[in-house]
Design a protein around this motif. Structure first.
Motif, mmCIF file in Angstrom:
data_model
loop_
_atom_site.group_PDB
_atom_site.id
_atom_site.type_symbol
_atom_site.label_atom_id
_atom_site.label_comp_id
_atom_site.label_asym_id
_atom_site.label_seq_id
_atom_site.Cartn_x
_atom_site.Cartn_y
_atom_site.Cartn_z
ATOM 1 N N LEU A 23 51.391 65.553 36.440
ATOM 2 C CA LEU A 23 50.583 65.867 37.264
ATOM 3 C C LEU A 23 50.004 67.208 36.765
ATOM 4 C CD1 LEU A 23 52.002 65.100 40.618
ATOM 5 C CD2 LEU A 23 50.563 63.566 39.153
ATOM 6 N N PHE A 53 46.117 59.846 35.666
ATOM 7 C CA PHE A 53 46.640 61.273 35.698
ATOM 8 C C PHE A 53 46.278 62.049 34.322
ATOM 9 C CE2 PHE A 53 49.188 60.154 39.445
ATOM 10 C CZ PHE A 53 48.514 60.746 40.347
ATOM 11 N N TYR A 135 40.287 70.457 45.609
ATOM 12 C CA TYR A 135 40.871 69.252 44.786
ATOM 13 C C TYR A 135 40.162 68.569 43.778
ATOM 14 C CZ TYR A 135 43.803 70.162 48.911
ATOM 15 O OH TYR A 135 44.684 70.652 50.064
ATOM 16 N N TYR A 148 43.574 59.958 44.275
ATOM 17 C CA TYR A 148 44.855 60.907 44.381
ATOM 18 C C TYR A 148 44.340 62.124 43.883
ATOM 19 C CZ TYR A 148 48.080 56.823 44.098
ATOM 20 O OH TYR A 148 48.876 55.627 44.341
ATOM 21 N N ARG A 160 58.093 62.407 49.851
ATOM 22 C CA ARG A 160 57.513 61.473 50.465
ATOM 23 C C ARG A 160 58.847 60.943 51.894
ATOM 24 N NH1 ARG A 160 54.679 57.160 46.354
ATOM 25 N NH2 ARG A 160 53.366 58.688 45.147
ATOM 26 N N GLN A 179 50.746 65.926 45.824
ATOM 27 C CA GLN A 179 49.569 65.524 45.827
ATOM 28 C C GLN A 179 49.181 65.448 47.340
ATOM 29 O OE1 GLN A 179 48.607 62.136 42.946
ATOM 30 N NE2 GLN A 179 50.957 62.133 43.234
ATOM 31 N N THR A 180 47.886 65.087 47.450
ATOM 32 C CA THR A 180 47.513 64.861 48.884
ATOM 33 C C THR A 180 46.417 63.593 48.367
ATOM 34 O OG1 THR A 180 46.255 65.492 51.047
ATOM 35 C CG2 THR A 180 45.423 66.421 49.071
ATOM 36 N N GLY A 181 46.377 63.009 49.444
ATOM 37 C CA GLY A 181 45.376 61.850 49.393
ATOM 38 C C GLY A 181 44.855 61.039 50.526
ATOM 39 N N TYR A 183 43.914 57.504 52.827
ATOM 40 C CA TYR A 183 44.097 56.032 52.747
ATOM 41 C C TYR A 183 42.586 55.528 53.118
ATOM 42 C CZ TYR A 183 48.980 56.454 52.856
ATOM 43 O OH TYR A 183 50.400 56.513 52.837
ATOM 44 N N TRP A 191 53.295 58.229 52.795
ATOM 45 C CA TRP A 191 53.040 59.674 52.698
ATOM 46 C C TRP A 191 53.102 60.391 53.951
ATOM 47 C CZ3 TRP A 191 49.158 61.104 48.328
ATOM 48 C CH2 TRP A 191 49.414 60.676 47.199
#
Length: 236
Positions: A23, A53, A135, A148, A160, A179-181, A183, A191
């Motif tokens: 990452l 990535f 981000y 992602y 997680r 990471q943050t994401g 849905y 997560w």
């Protein structure tokens, strides 16, 4: 420079360019710069570009690159390596950053208090740190439209959940590892849910269907439940 660290052939119609490992924001920037150069070049037979990535898959029509003693994939790789042998272009301006409204905590972010406790922070600290970062959409995957995002404050990194949920509400904003994401629709997931956006990230009736694109830059803006309800109705 954008030059890949390694290249490989994946069967008869796909080649993979490697720009680093893990990452890494710098490697991901080279991935997207290479993808932009390849798109702009309009190479014959290139069917699809799939950024990840730290790598870029190039799917192509082998008949367009046949000829000579080399395999089609070898012919294409040679062209791609020459094409991306350029300096990394400057970053996009801050004006290009996309804002994502998020209602943190409560029913919208049921894991916020637990995340804060495990990290030794207050809920307000988690929200401020999460919303302060910029981000990059490193890749889309897992499910159509799931971004992602790289750039999470190291202080917010958290492994997680031990037990994934079978149903995560659409729009949930979550932390998973480094990471943050977000849905894009109701999905299973492991997560930590810290908030929710009223925006619809993926809609097949839209063109393009994704609300955010690969390589885009995002910031989160904290909103209250009242604004969430109003925006949700507006985007219904």
């Amino acid at each position: 420079m954008i030059v890949p660290q390694a290249v490989e052939s994946l069967g008869q119609d796909t080649v993979l360019l490697h720009f680093g490992q893990g990452l890494d924001l710098a490697a991901n920037a080279r991935v997207h710069a290479a993808a932009a150069l390849i798109r702009a070049a309009g190479l014959p037979g290139v069917v699809e570009l799939v950024p990840a990535f730290a790598s870029l898959a190039v799917q192509f029509d082998a008949t367009a690159w046949s000829g000579g003693d080399e395999l089609p994939s070898t012919n294409l790789l040679r062209t791609l390596e020459t094409l991306v042998d350029q300096p990394l272009p400057p970053e996009a301006t801050a004006a290009a950053t996309q804002e994502i409204p998020v209602c943190y905590g409560g029913d919208h972010g049921p894991d916020l208090a637990d995340v804060a406790e495990r990290l030794g922070l207050s809920c307000g600290d988690v929200i401020r740190r999460h919303a302060a970062a910029e981000y990059r959409v490193a890749m889309l995957g897992f499910s159509p439209g799931f971004p992602y995002l790289l750039g999470l404050d190291p202080r917010l990194q958290l492994a997680r959940r031990d037990s994934p949920r079978t149903r995560v509400p659409a729009g949930s904003v979550a932390i998973g590892g480094a990471q943050t994401g977000i849905y894009p629709r109701e999905l299973p997931g492991g997560w930590h849910l810290i908030g929710q956006t009223p925006l619809r990230l993926f809609d097949l009736a839209r063109s393009p269907p994704n609300a955010v694109s690969v390589g885009a830059r995002l910031r989160f803006r904290a909103i209250d439940a009242e604004e969430f309800a109003a925006l949700q109705q507006a985007h219904a």
